[in-house]
Design a protein around this motif. Structure first.
Motif, short mmCIF file in Angstrom:
data_model
loop_
_atom_site.label_atom_id
_atom_site.label_comp_id
_atom_site.label_asym_id
_atom_site.label_seq_id
_atom_site.Cartn_x
_atom_site.Cartn_y
_atom_site.Cartn_z
N UNK A 148 0.69 -1.26 -0.45
CA UNK A 148 0.38 -0.11 0.20
C UNK A 148 0.91 1.07 -0.24
N UNK A 149 -0.03 1.69 -0.84
CA UNK A 149 1.31 3.21 -1.01
C UNK A 149 0.70 4.66 -0.78
N UNK A 150 1.42 5.74 0.05
CA UNK A 150 0.44 6.79 0.12
C UNK A 150 -0.35 7.02 -1.14
N UNK A 151 -0.56 7.12 -2.09
CA UNK A 151 -0.90 7.77 -3.01
C UNK A 151 -2.25 6.93 -3.40
N UNK A 152 -2.16 5.82 -2.74
CA UNK A 152 -3.03 5.54 -2.85
C UNK A 152 -4.69 5.12 -1.59
N UNK A 153 -4.07 6.36 -1.47
CA UNK A 153 -5.13 6.24 0.28
C UNK A 153 -5.96 7.71 -0.16
N UNK A 154 -7.08 7.90 -0.12
CA UNK A 154 -8.12 9.23 -0.12
C UNK A 154 -8.94 8.79 0.94
N UNK A 155 -8.86 9.93 1.71
CA UNK A 155 -8.28 10.75 3.29
C UNK A 155 -10.31 11.31 3.11
N UNK A 156 -10.53 11.94 2.03
CA UNK A 156 -11.70 12.63 1.84
C UNK A 156 -12.78 11.78 1.66
N UNK A 157 -12.68 11.23 1.49
CA UNK A 157 -13.69 9.78 0.85
C UNK A 157 -12.95 8.03 1.44
N UNK A 213 -3.27 8.64 8.97
CA UNK A 213 -3.22 10.07 8.72
C UNK A 213 -1.59 10.18 9.77
N UNK A 214 -1.17 9.74 10.48
CA UNK A 214 -0.20 9.59 11.48
C UNK A 214 0.60 9.30 10.41
N UNK A 215 0.81 8.12 10.16
CA UNK A 215 1.40 7.57 9.35
C UNK A 215 2.28 7.65 8.28
N UNK A 236 -8.99 -3.14 -6.82
CA UNK A 236 -10.86 -3.25 -5.70
C UNK A 236 -10.41 -1.55 -5.43
N UNK A 237 -11.29 -1.19 -4.38
CA UNK A 237 -11.26 -0.08 -3.70
C UNK A 237 -12.50 -0.77 -2.32
N UNK A 238 -11.28 -0.66 -0.97
CA UNK A 238 -12.32 -0.46 0.24
C UNK A 238 -12.44 0.32 0.76
N UNK A 239 -13.57 0.46 2.45
CA UNK A 239 -13.65 1.57 2.54
C UNK A 239 -12.78 1.97 4.30
N UNK A 240 -12.48 2.99 4.60
CA UNK A 240 -12.15 2.77 5.18
C UNK A 240 -12.59 3.25 6.54
N UNK A 241 -13.03 2.51 7.55
CA UNK A 241 -13.33 3.12 9.45
C UNK A 241 -13.22 4.65 9.88
N UNK A 242 -13.86 5.40 10.10
CA UNK A 242 -13.19 6.38 10.50
C UNK A 242 -12.40 7.12 11.61
N UNK A 243 -12.81 5.66 12.36
CA UNK A 243 -11.39 5.77 13.43
C UNK A 243 -10.18 5.92 12.98
#
Length: 269
Positions: free
Chosen positions: A213-222, A262-264, A249-256
């Protein structure tokens, strides 16, 4: 049609040459000491041609090890799968069939070998016998090599196609951790891997997918991750490839998990 010609050798011994054309129209000759054998071959080769079962004698004499190595070279699979095939060939199939001409591979020879694996003596150190899953994998790789042998003209048919392998033991019921157990596990592990435990538990990502997993594969807002790569260890080296089944594929991330995620990511931003 095949024809048989009698000739006398220099020492006065009779020989019988069967001349025939292969399906490609090339003239071929095979020599016999007895007229009976020559006539039998003549009838057989014409019947084989009529059924589409004719086999090039030279191709049929290719050794299993040569065909297996060629198959492994052209197999379109991931590096980790290739390494698994390599292991099965080296540990099981090449010692048993490596020097065997392809045309002499028969269902009886295959079934006898697989039966011997099932009945093998327990390992002196571990006390274990060949696992049912291993036997199934051996049979599958052997069948794949033989299918390639059929396509390349070294075999008339696949001698492993109809042979069954033992079923694996009934799988135990899967156990799933509840939220408290997941937290306990995350607390007990090295803090550097806490987020990996939580992401795996709540997104379903596999270990190799987490590792790639890379930073560019993470969509924080979505609140989602794009899973497009996976890491696999092959002979001590980490290789990047597509996820299992080659599907992104795309998977959702729980809010918590957004804040620790983000810190990572922060040092890389």
């Amino acid at each position: 049609m095949a024809s048989t010609v009698k000739r006398i050798t220099a020492d006065g011994t009779p020989r019988y040459d069967v001349r025939y054309r292969d399906p490609a129209g090339k003239t071929r000759t095979r020599t016999f000491k007895r007229r009976k054998d020559a006539d039998q071959f003549s009838s057989t080769v014409e019947a084989d041609k009529a059924r589409g079962d004719w086999l090039d004698p030279l191709a049929g004499r290719r050794l299993f090890r040569d065909v297996a190595e060629e198959w492994l070279t052209v197999a379109d699979v991931k590096p980790k799968t290739t390494a698994g095939y390599r292991s099965i060939l080296d540990r099981h199939l090449l010692p048993q069939f490596g020097a065997t001409p392809m045309a002499k591979l028969t269902p009886a020879a295959v079934e006898t070998y697989l039966a011997a694996l099932r009945k093998a003596e327990p390992h002196k150190r571990t006390g274990s016998t060949t696992a049912a899953g291993t036997i199934r994998n051996v049979r599958n790789v052997l069948s794949a090599v033989c299918r390639y042998g059929v396509r390349s003209g070294a075999l008339r048919y696949n001698p492993a196609a109809e042979i069954r392998t033992p079923k694996t033991q009934t799988r135990r019921e899967m156990l799933f951790l509840d939220a408290d157990q997941i937290n306990d596990l995350a607390d007990a592990i090295d803090p550097r891997y806490r987020l990996a435990v939580l992401l795996s538990a709540y997104t379903g990502l596999r270990a190799g997918e987490l590792g790639a997993l890379k930073v560019g594969r993470v969509e924080m807002l979505r609140r989602r991750l794009h899973v497009v790569e996976s890491l696999a260890e092959v002979h001590g080296e980490l290789l990047t490839n597509t996820p299992k089944n080659g599907r992104s594929r795309t998977v959702p991330v729980p809010r918590f998990l957004l804040e620790p995620l983000g810190e990572q990511m922060a040092p890389a931003l």
